[in-house]
Structures are given as C-alpha cells and as structure tokens.
Design a protein around this motif. Structure first.
Motif, PDB file in Angstrom:
ATOM      1  N   GLU A 187       0.823  -0.714  -0.082  1.00  0.00           N
ATOM      2  CA  GLU A 187       0.205   0.058  -0.186  1.00  0.00           C
ATOM      3  C   GLU A 187       0.664   1.024   0.005  1.00  0.00           C
ATOM      4  O   GLU A 187       0.967   2.132  -0.737  1.00  0.00           O
ATOM      5  CB  GLU A 187      -0.868  -0.245   1.627  1.00  0.00           C
ATOM      6  CG  GLU A 187      -2.623   0.654   1.159  1.00  0.00           C
ATOM      7  CD  GLU A 187      -2.786   0.666   2.720  1.00  0.00           C
ATOM      8  OE1 GLU A 187      -3.265   1.783   2.784  1.00  0.00           O
ATOM      9  OE2 GLU A 187      -3.566   0.012   2.769  1.00  0.00           O
ATOM     10  N   ASP A 188       1.561   1.421   1.307  1.00  0.00           N
ATOM     11  CA  ASP A 188       2.705   2.595   1.223  1.00  0.00           C
ATOM     12  C   ASP A 188       3.863   2.487   2.139  1.00  0.00           C
ATOM     13  O   ASP A 188       4.215   3.897   2.637  1.00  0.00           O
ATOM     14  CB  ASP A 188       1.246   4.097   1.329  1.00  0.00           C
ATOM     15  CG  ASP A 188       0.951   3.637   2.728  1.00  0.00           C
ATOM     16  OD1 ASP A 188       0.702   2.574   3.493  1.00  0.00           O
ATOM     17  OD2 ASP A 188      -0.142   4.887   3.217  1.00  0.00           O
ATOM     18  N   CYS A 189       4.734   1.527   2.184  1.00  0.00           N
ATOM     19  CA  CYS A 189       5.493   1.235   2.604  1.00  0.00           C
ATOM     20  C   CYS A 189       6.455   2.156   2.961  1.00  0.00           C
ATOM     21  O   CYS A 189       7.155   1.587   1.576  1.00  0.00           O
ATOM     22  CB  CYS A 189       5.447  -0.373   3.015  1.00  0.00           C
ATOM     23  SG  CYS A 189       7.111  -0.927   4.447  1.00  0.00           S
ATOM     24  N   LEU A 190       7.465   2.354   3.782  1.00  0.00           N
ATOM     25  CA  LEU A 190       8.459   3.492   3.515  1.00  0.00           C
ATOM     26  C   LEU A 190       9.438   2.358   4.221  1.00  0.00           C
ATOM     27  O   LEU A 190      10.595   1.994   3.430  1.00  0.00           O
ATOM     28  CB  LEU A 190       8.588   4.127   4.266  1.00  0.00           C
ATOM     29  CG  LEU A 190       7.821   5.297   3.907  1.00  0.00           C
ATOM     30  CD1 LEU A 190       7.852   6.893   4.649  1.00  0.00           C
ATOM     31  CD2 LEU A 190       8.166   6.134   2.460  1.00  0.00           C
ATOM     32  N   ASP A 191       9.506   1.233   5.257  1.00  0.00           N
ATOM     33  CA  ASP A 191       9.976   0.650   5.879  1.00  0.00           C
ATOM     34  C   ASP A 191       9.042  -0.592   6.727  1.00  0.00           C
ATOM     35  O   ASP A 191       8.011   0.239   7.650  1.00  0.00           O
ATOM     36  CB  ASP A 191      11.010   0.729   6.819  1.00  0.00           C
ATOM     37  CG  ASP A 191      12.448   0.007   7.641  1.00  0.00           C
ATOM     38  OD1 ASP A 191      12.483  -0.320   7.114  1.00  0.00           O
ATOM     39  OD2 ASP A 191      12.217   0.658   8.820  1.00  0.00           O
ATOM     40  N   ALA A 192       9.790  -1.877   6.938  1.00  0.00           N
ATOM     41  CA  ALA A 192       9.166  -3.086   7.368  1.00  0.00           C
ATOM     42  C   ALA A 192      10.372  -3.903   8.102  1.00  0.00           C
ATOM     43  O   ALA A 192      11.106  -4.207   7.437  1.00  0.00           O
ATOM     44  CB  ALA A 192       8.031  -3.907   6.635  1.00  0.00           C
TER      45      ALA A 192
END
Length: 114
Positions: A90-95
C-alpha cells in the motif's frame, strides 16, 4: 461407527467452532486481545514485550505495529503473510521486526491484531 483416526487439526477446529458458538464470540480473537493487553502491562512495568511485532512505517497512513504470538512468528510474517504483504504494498516506507519492544515503540502507531 468408523475406526478411522480423527485428524487432530480437524478436531481442534470443531472444538473451537463449538466454543465460539456456545459463547457467541470469536474466542481466538479474544485470546489474542488478552495476550496483547498482558504484553502492554509488562511494558508499563518497564519490561520488554514478549509478543512479536512487525513495525511498518507508512507514507500516507499512521505507522503500524502488527502483533503476532512471538518474535519468531513476526519474523516469518515479515517474509510471507498476506496482511503484511498487503500493508507493505500500500504505502510502506520500511518494515521490520521489533527486537526489544518497549511501550514507547508503540506510541502513535496503529495496532493491528491479525
């Protein structure tokens, strides 16, 4: 009467379904909420959380913490879990999987119990 062995997973599902029906609620979901609340109590006492957390920094939504039964389950989920995959697409910058999770790590995050 059949002498065929009963599949333990099938038996467990039947017991869970019966318990859900008898109590009128999703028992597994209630248990998950209780485990999370107990983890919060530990953190409020200054201890590290014992559950597993996948932290997702997002661009257009509040950052999220997805709660799993233990850190190993969180690590596995980061590699392959439909909810984590969908949130990251969706809109992940970091996980990442949280290590020594403290209460401050959860402040301002959307808590998700899958």
């Amino acid at each position: 009467m059949s002498d065929a062995p009963i599949d333990p997973a099938e038996r467990d599902r039947a017991v869970e379904e019966r318990l859900n029906a008898d109590l009128g609620m999703d028992v597994a979901h209630v248990e998950q909420q209780l485990r999370f609340r107990l983890d919060l109590v530990r953190m409020k006492r200054g201890e590290s959380g014992q559950l597993g957390y996948v932290f997702i920094d997002r661009d257009h939504h509040p950052d999220a913490a997805v709660v799993f039964d233990d850190p190993a389950a969180a690590g596995s989920a980061l590699e392959d879990h439909p909810l984590i995959d969908a949130l990251c697409e969706e809109d992940c910058l970091d996980a990442r999987v949280g290590g020594d999770v403290r209460l401050a790590d959860l402040v301002g995050k959307e808590i998700i119990l899958p």
